[in-house]
Design a protein around this motif. Structure first.
Motif, PDB file in Angstrom:
ATOM      1  N   TYR A 125       0.830  -1.199   0.000  1.00 39.44           N
ATOM      2  CA  TYR A 125       0.000   0.000   0.000  1.00 39.44           C
ATOM      3  C   TYR A 125       0.867   1.253   0.000  1.00 39.44           C
ATOM      4  O   TYR A 125       1.988   1.265   0.504  1.00 39.44           O
ATOM      5  CB  TYR A 125      -0.923   0.011   1.232  1.00 39.44           C
ATOM      6  N   ARG A 140      -2.267  -0.806   5.375  1.00 40.10           N
ATOM      7  CA  ARG A 140      -2.768   0.553   5.147  1.00 40.10           C
ATOM      8  C   ARG A 140      -2.522   1.423   6.378  1.00 40.10           C
ATOM      9  O   ARG A 140      -2.155   2.597   6.268  1.00 40.10           O
ATOM     10  CB  ARG A 140      -4.262   0.531   4.825  1.00 40.10           C
ATOM     11  N   SER A 155      -5.303   6.243   0.404  1.00 40.42           N
ATOM     12  CA  SER A 155      -4.381   5.117   0.200  1.00 40.42           C
ATOM     13  C   SER A 155      -4.885   4.219  -0.912  1.00 40.42           C
ATOM     14  O   SER A 155      -6.091   4.164  -1.196  1.00 40.42           O
ATOM     15  CB  SER A 155      -4.221   4.312   1.494  1.00 40.42           C
ATOM     16  N   GLU A 198      -3.844   0.286  -3.153  1.00 43.35           N
ATOM     17  CA  GLU A 198      -3.092  -0.967  -3.155  1.00 43.35           C
ATOM     18  C   GLU A 198      -2.271  -1.083  -4.437  1.00 43.35           C
ATOM     19  O   GLU A 198      -2.703  -0.653  -5.517  1.00 43.35           O
ATOM     20  CB  GLU A 198      -4.049  -2.148  -3.045  1.00 43.35           C
ATOM     21  N   SER A 241      -9.012   0.215  -5.647  1.00 41.05           N
ATOM     22  CA  SER A 241      -8.491  -0.063  -4.303  1.00 41.05           C
ATOM     23  C   SER A 241      -8.341   1.202  -3.446  1.00 41.05           C
ATOM     24  O   SER A 241      -7.798   1.137  -2.351  1.00 41.05           O
ATOM     25  CB  SER A 241      -7.125  -0.765  -4.394  1.00 41.05           C
TER      26      SER A 241
END
Length: 432
Positions: free
Chosen positions: A193, A243, A260, A262, A397
């Motif tokens: 992440y 995360r 955030s 992925e 994501s």
């Protein structure tokens, strides 16, 4: 050639370094233990070497009283440690503690005690703790060289790092966990992440939402800031395996906003996992007869604690402290053979102990043009194809995080009379 007294041949000692010493000396004799006439060392000389090694590496075991509960008094005294023949067996790398060579060597210890007539007369012995004083001094000099002398073309710093990381590939971790040097693959690597702080007035959330693949990726070289593992202008990918760790590393304020996303690897990445160093061991056996034995053991001990150097938090406006880790990263990425694609280290900001950061070096994330190569028809174009980055964004994501609370933990020390006395928690627990 002078005749050897009480020869011990090279085949009767197990240590390979010692065997080479005996062979290189080129002296033959009829071995006391096996009877073969071949390259040997005198028993007296061998015992002297072993006695010196023992004086440098072991100490007399501590005595402690054993309390008998039934009689409510001390019943006897015991000595901790192992018998001397255990250490002699290990030094000579013999397979059996009943090997006749052990008694032959130990019988020669009479009168060879280092400064104490009774050193070899005790029942049990313990290993001395080797503190890496010399290695730590070299590390301090390494930092000083970079901070106050030569930052570039520093051969002294390079030689230190070559020595420090020599043989790092042979370090493994007890059990079945990953090793110190790991190869992360696209299929098996856990999610990675990366996050950005969008707290007003620097709210760029709409730009990130519109183009997350580029906006959350490592910045271009023109915008790459100074970081723990990279100087300004050198783009690297700073990420984490959780995360929460990404968010914590940004140190956002209460009321702030973080986005955030992925990422996943697109090709294998060879990384050095600093979090594994503390529990690692080196499969390469260091000979006690090696003149560099203590120095090599010091290096191993220093590496076990080295993770703290890498993950140590740096306060704002003190980014110059990153210089040493930047140099280490550049060495691992470009000078170590084989080179590394990245490093893993613990987060100093994560709220849980197992938060881990990952840094992928610039050559892994680069999309610069590759050198032109001939196609199937033999034509070579003027420009090559763009490189495929080693990591890419995972669609859908994105998560927006609003910071509601920030937890701070402290270590409290009581001040009494202008001096630091003790931890406050300990102070109250003891009822003082």
């Amino acid at each position: 050639m002078d005749e050897l007294l009480e020869p011990i041949c090279f085949e009767c000692v197990g240590d390979s370094f010692l065997q080479r010493m005996i062979i290189n000396a080129g002296k033959k004799g009829e071995c006391l233990t096996c009877g073969k006439n071949q390259l040997s060392i005198e028993l007296e000389s061998l015992a002297n070497e072993v006695a010196k090694i023992l004086s440098d590496t072991v100490e007399i075991g501590d005595y402690h009283d054993i309390w008998d509960i039934e009689s409510d008094r001390i019943s006897h005294t015991e000595q901790s440690g192992d018998p001397l023949n255990y250490f002699v067996t290990e030094i000579l790398r013999l397979e059996d503690e009943d090997d006749p060579l052990i008694d032959l060597v130990m019988d020669k210890f009479v009168g060879q005690s280092p400064g104490d007539e009774s050193f070899f007369d005790h029942e049990n012995y313990s290993r001395k703790t080797i503190v890496p004083f010399e290695t730590e001094l070299n590390w301090i000099q390494f930092q000083s060289e970079l901070m106050h002398k030569r930052r570039f073309f520093n051969e002294k710093a390079k030689r230190f790092l070559e020595w420090l990381f020599d043989g790092i590939d042979s370090y493994h971790v007890w059990g079945f966990g990953p090793g110190v040097v790991r190869t992360l693959t696209p299929d098996e690597c856990e999610p990675i992440y990366r996050a950005r702080d969008c707290t007003p007035p620097k709210d760029e959330s709409q730009k990130i939402i519109g183009d997350p693949a580029n906006q959350l990726a490592a910045p271009p070289k023109e915008l790459a800031p100074t970081g723990r593992m990279s100087p300004a202008g050198v783009p690297v990918f700073y990420g984490a395996f959780e995360r929460e760790t990404c968010i914590a590393e940004l140190r956002p304020p209460v009321g702030g906003k973080v986005i955030s996303g992925e990422f996943r690897l697109t090709k294998d990445a060879r990384v050095l996992d600093f979090t594994a160093l503390e529990d690692a061991y080196d499969r390469t056996v260091i000979s006690y007869f090696d003149p560099e034995f203590i120095r090599k053991v010091e290096r191993r001990q220093f590496l076990k604690d080295f993770h703290g150097v890498i993950s140590h938090p740096v306060v704002p406006d003190q980014e110059h402290e990153y210089l040493k880790t930047q140099v280490i990263a550049e060495y691992l990425a470009t000078q170590h053979s084989p080179n590394f694609d990245g490093v893993i280290f613990a987060s100093a900001q994560a709220k849980h102990d197992n938060g881990r950061n990952i840094v992928l070096f610039s050559h892994v994330i680069s999309t610069e043009l590759l050198p032109p190569v001939p196609n199937e028809n033999g034509w070579t174009f003027l420009f090559g194809e763009p490189a495929e980055p080693g990591i890419q964004y995972v669609p859908e994501s994105l998560i927006i995080h609003k910071i509601e609370t920030v937890k701070v933990t402290t270590k409290n020390t009581k001040v009494i009379g202008g001096e630091l006395e003790c931890d406050i928690d300990d102070f109250y627990e003891r009822g003082y």
